[in-house]
Scaffold this active site. Structure first.
Site, PDB file in Angstrom:
ATOM      1  N   GLY A  14       1.258   0.059  -9.093  1.00  0.00           N
ATOM      2  CA  GLY A  14       1.835   0.415 -10.378  1.00  0.00           C
ATOM      3  C   GLY A  14       2.967  -0.548 -10.672  1.00  0.00           C
ATOM      4  N   ASP A  15       2.987  -1.121 -11.876  1.00  0.00           N
ATOM      5  CA  ASP A  15       3.981  -2.151 -12.148  1.00  0.00           C
ATOM      6  C   ASP A  15       4.768  -1.883 -13.417  1.00  0.00           C
ATOM      7  OD1 ASP A  15       5.290  -4.696 -11.599  1.00  0.00           O
ATOM      8  OD2 ASP A  15       3.446  -5.203 -10.531  1.00  0.00           O
ATOM      9  N   HIS A  16       5.746  -2.777 -13.702  1.00  0.00           N
ATOM     10  CA  HIS A  16       6.716  -2.508 -14.768  1.00  0.00           C
ATOM     11  C   HIS A  16       6.122  -2.626 -16.165  1.00  0.00           C
ATOM     12  CE1 HIS A  16       6.953  -6.905 -14.766  1.00  0.00           C
ATOM     13  NE2 HIS A  16       7.537  -6.829 -15.943  1.00  0.00           N
ATOM     14  N   GLY A  18       3.702  -0.848 -16.949  1.00  0.00           N
ATOM     15  CA  GLY A  18       3.206   0.498 -17.189  1.00  0.00           C
ATOM     16  C   GLY A  18       1.739   0.663 -16.862  1.00  0.00           C
TER      17      GLY A  18
END
Length: 321
Positions: A14-16, A18
């Site tokens: 899971g990354d920034h 979204g």
């Protein structure tokens, strides 16, 4: 140690942005020992759909560094990247327009500066603005843009590794939208019609000149953007954004995240008219942005139910009031 040329698969995480990053090969770190003190504090940030911890860290870094922008880029008065879009997807700048079309050179200067080279969409204007107030800034630009000469799309450019809108890794396109000088038009601020084009379910004004429509999925109707570009129902709007859910028009946070992380300018932007004049592309509004989820996009980051319940249960223990 980091052995040269050695790569192993990593992800998905899971990354920034979204979304879950896809699995890719990355350099390998070989750890021989880990040292720690008693009751050590492990520095880390929680990332996911904006706004998370990294959003506020990114904004703070921008505030610290913003006084330096005019020093390294003299034509740039102010600059802001939007954390709601993962930072690289959208940036805006106030630039100097001391002579005709100077804004273009300032835009290229920004797109050639370090990490800013990964910016996917750049908004430019020449009057001081509160760049954090996206709605007002967007309206200001839409009031002034000349679609024949102030909108540029550059295909086959660098792309952030975590942006999958193009369907390729590290390769996509960029766009630059300029709104300078005197106001050219009044913007449409309401929309009411009993008839919507085929494929459109609902519509809502996001801001002056910009309409959001909820439509059938991309897989169900791939030709929808081209049809909407010629639909007379939207003649009075400068920009129409196609989404899977109308709720993305409810706030700037939702609109910024769901719009700019879900389209690739060269493949997902349509216009009422596109023609070639003096070897440059001229557009005619309305401009249609297809920001629906595509089959190759990764899934949105969603917290597990058991994690949500555990955090809720122990929240006061973590953060006593």
């Amino acid at each position: 140690k980091v052995p040269p040329h050695k790569r192993l698969p990593e992800g998905p995480f899971g990354d920034h942005y979204g979304y879950y990053s896809l699995k890719h090969d990355y350099p390998v770190f070989e750890v021989e020992a880990i040292f720690h003190r008693k009751d050590a504090i492990y520095p880390a940030t929680v990332v996911g759909k904006p706004r998370q911890e990294d959003f506020f860290i990114g904004d703070y870094l921008q505030e610290l560094l913003s006084p330096l922008f005019p020093l390294v880029m003299p034509a740039v008065v102010d600059l802001w990247s939007y954390g709601e879009t993962g930072f690289h997807s959208l940036a805006a700048a106030v630039v100097r327009e001391r002579y005709a079309r100077e804004a273009i050179s300032a835009g290229f200067r920004i797109l050639g500066e370090g990490q800013l080279a990964l910016t996917k969409f750049l908004l430019l204007t020449d009057k001081e603005q509160d760049l954090r107030n996206f709605k007002r800034l967007f309206e200001y630009i839409l009031e002034r843009v000349d679609w024949e000469s102030d909108f540029f799309i550059f295909d086959r450019t660098s792309f952030d590794t975590l942006d999958y809108a193009s369907g390729q890794i590290n390769l996509g396109s960029k766009a630059m939208l300029i709104g300078v000088g005197e106001q050219k038009r009044d913007l449409k601020r309401d929309f009411s019609t009993s008839h919507l084009p085929q494929g459109v379910k609902r519509a809502k004004v996001f801001c002056g000149g910009c309409l959001v429509v909820e439509a059938d999925s991309y897989e169900a109707d791939k030709q929808l953007p081209a049809r909407l570009a010629s639909a007379t129902e939207f003649d009075e709007f400068e920009v129409v954004v196609i989404h899977d859910k109308l709720e993305y028009a409810d706030s700037s946070d939702k609109f910024l995240w769901a719009t700019w992380t879900r389209f690739n300018p060269s493949t997902d932007v349509y216009a009422r008219g596109v023609r070639l004049k003096h070897n440059r592309i001229c557009y005619e509004s309305p401009i249609i942005i297809d920001a629906r989820m595509k089959p190759w996009y990764p899934k949105e980051v969603e917290a597990r139910e058991d994690t949500i319940k555990l955090v809720d249960k122990r929240w006061k223990e973590y953060f006593p009031s």
